[in-house]
Enzyme design. Structure first.
Site, PDB file in Angstrom:
ATOM      1  N   GLU A  64      47.387  63.458 -26.927  1.00  0.00           N
ATOM      2  CA  GLU A  64      46.859  63.618 -25.574  1.00  0.00           C
ATOM      3  C   GLU A  64      47.959  63.446 -24.530  1.00  0.00           C
ATOM      4  OE1 GLU A  64      44.023  64.776 -24.980  1.00  0.00           O
ATOM      5  OE2 GLU A  64      42.983  64.484 -26.881  1.00  0.00           O
ATOM      6  N   GLU A  94      42.199  64.602 -20.341  1.00  0.00           N
ATOM      7  CA  GLU A  94      43.043  64.244 -21.482  1.00  0.00           C
ATOM      8  C   GLU A  94      43.227  62.721 -21.543  1.00  0.00           C
ATOM      9  OE1 GLU A  94      43.615  66.444 -23.572  1.00  0.00           O
ATOM     10  OE2 GLU A  94      43.960  68.385 -22.619  1.00  0.00           O
ATOM     11  N   HIS A  97      40.157  61.314 -23.087  1.00  0.00           N
ATOM     12  CA  HIS A  97      40.216  61.515 -24.542  1.00  0.00           C
ATOM     13  C   HIS A  97      41.089  60.433 -25.183  1.00  0.00           C
ATOM     14  CE1 HIS A  97      39.537  66.146 -23.952  1.00  0.00           C
ATOM     15  NE2 HIS A  97      38.547  65.410 -23.489  1.00  0.00           N
ATOM     16  N   TYR A 101      39.985  57.748 -28.036  1.00  0.00           N
ATOM     17  CA  TYR A 101      40.674  57.637 -29.326  1.00  0.00           C
ATOM     18  C   TYR A 101      41.198  56.215 -29.537  1.00  0.00           C
ATOM     19  CZ  TYR A 101      40.483  62.708 -29.929  1.00  0.00           C
ATOM     20  OH  TYR A 101      40.056  64.003 -30.098  1.00  0.00           O
ATOM     21  N   GLU A 157      46.514  74.197 -27.459  1.00  0.00           N
ATOM     22  CA  GLU A 157      45.140  73.890 -27.053  1.00  0.00           C
ATOM     23  C   GLU A 157      44.119  74.423 -28.055  1.00  0.00           C
ATOM     24  OE1 GLU A 157      44.363  71.922 -24.861  1.00  0.00           O
ATOM     25  OE2 GLU A 157      45.525  72.081 -23.018  1.00  0.00           O
ATOM     26  N   GLU A 191      37.980  71.012 -24.990  1.00  0.00           N
ATOM     27  CA  GLU A 191      39.057  71.874 -25.475  1.00  0.00           C
ATOM     28  C   GLU A 191      38.672  73.348 -25.431  1.00  0.00           C
ATOM     29  OE1 GLU A 191      42.001  70.845 -25.772  1.00  0.00           O
ATOM     30  OE2 GLU A 191      41.508  68.724 -25.629  1.00  0.00           O
ATOM     31  N   HIS A 194      39.629  74.141 -21.978  1.00  0.00           N
ATOM     32  CA  HIS A 194      41.084  74.136 -21.818  1.00  0.00           C
ATOM     33  C   HIS A 194      41.719  75.389 -22.425  1.00  0.00           C
ATOM     34  CE1 HIS A 194      40.805  69.430 -21.785  1.00  0.00           C
ATOM     35  NE2 HIS A 194      40.184  69.997 -20.770  1.00  0.00           N
TER      36      HIS A 194
END
Length: 305
Positions: A64, A94, A97, A101, A157, A191, A194
């Site tokens: 990320e 991002e 994300h 994670y 991506e 995504e 993106h």
């Protein structure tokens, strides 16, 4: 006048304005991903499975930050309010994300942050990851113009995370890790957006005369699919429900779809596997709001997966 236009917003790219609005409508936060119910599922994973998913989530968590670095580099080549605004929103997502994670890794490593850092250092020497990074770094170094750089960004991506999303989606088939599955829904859908944005950037912000030949692009896509397949195959054999041949098929289908998004013919003629776990992220789900948040996007997006 030029200095005023630089600082005073006016719409200069309708397509990216619409993508920005789509991002606003579908913003989400780490607090919407409950992982409490997943804690008991960790002990259901055998040693091979646990190692595989530790590896994937560590890779994704570090990636990320790399994506945001690439965005910053790419933005320097464009002077557009709407492109800048959209990518500011993408960079924010991002970061979300990355936070999710990190939460997942804390759970998998039982809140031992020292062990997380040590593991992350170790996998930087992993041969499968090294091969993937070598290919990407080599291609980035060779990229001589804006169009080639955008195509590489499009592949990052659209291709370089998709086998991980596929593998994570298999938790839903197993009936475990509902929180992780919800996070995977959210992130995979982000995504999709993106990847659409990167294709729009290529289609509208490069001239035909600036673009590489079709043969060059097809070679690039074939290489990317093969590199991503080798990456997941090296780690995925023997993991519960992971079928690397189905993942190859899915990678090929995804590459074909991305090629079509930049007005090129497909090269594989592949369709996603019938039992693709990511089909769940593109179908309309009946959501019980007392159980969890709705992960459906409010707008209509072309399925980028």
């Amino acid at each position: 006048m030029d200095s005023v236009k630089k600082y005073l917003y006016t719409c200069d790219h309708v397509g990216f304005l619409e993508l920005t609005k789509e991002t606003w409508k579908n913003r989400w936060f780490p607090s919407q991903v409950p992982l409490q119910g997943d804690v008991c599922c960790v002990d259901m994973l055998n040693e091979r499975d646990l190692e595989f998913y530790k590896f994937l989530f560590t890779f994704l968590g570090m990636a990320e930050k790399l994506v945001n670095i690439n965005i910053e580099d790419l933005l320097s080549q464009f002077d557009s309010h709407d492109i800048s605004h959209y990518y500011a929103e993408q960079m924010a997502m991002e970061n979300i994300h990355g936070k999710v994670y990190a939460n997942i890794l804390n759970m998998l490593f039982k809140n031992n942050i020292t062990e997380v850092y040590s593991y992350a250092c170790d996998i930087m020497n992993d041969s499968a990851l090294q091969e993937k990074l070598r290919w990407l770094n080599g291609r980035v170094t060779e990229a001589s113009d804006k169009a080639e750089k955008i195509l590489l960004f499009l592949l990052v991506e659209g291709i370089f995370f998709i086998s991980s999303f596929f593998s994570i989606g298999l938790f839903r088939v197993r009936g475990i890790m509902n929180g992780i599955c919800l996070a995977n829904d959210y992130i995979a859908r982000d995504e999709m957006l993106h990847t659409s944005a990167a294709a729009l950037l290529y289609n509208t912000m490069t001239k035909s005369s600036e673009r590489p030949s079709e043969d060059w692009i097809y070679k690039l896509f074939r290489e990317a699919v093969e590199v991503e397949f080798k990456f997941i195959a090296a780690k995925g054999y023997g993991v519960s429900l992971v079928n690397v041949h189905e993942i190859r098929q899915f990678l090929q289908a995804t590459a074909d779809r991305i090629l079509e998004s930049i007005n090129l013919n497909p090269i594989y003629g592949s369709l996603p596997p019938e039992n693709c776990p990511l089909a769940y992220t593109s179908s309309t789900k009946s959501v019980n709001f007392f159980e969890r948040d709705n992960s459906d996007y409010t707008g209509t997006l072309t399925n980028d997966l």
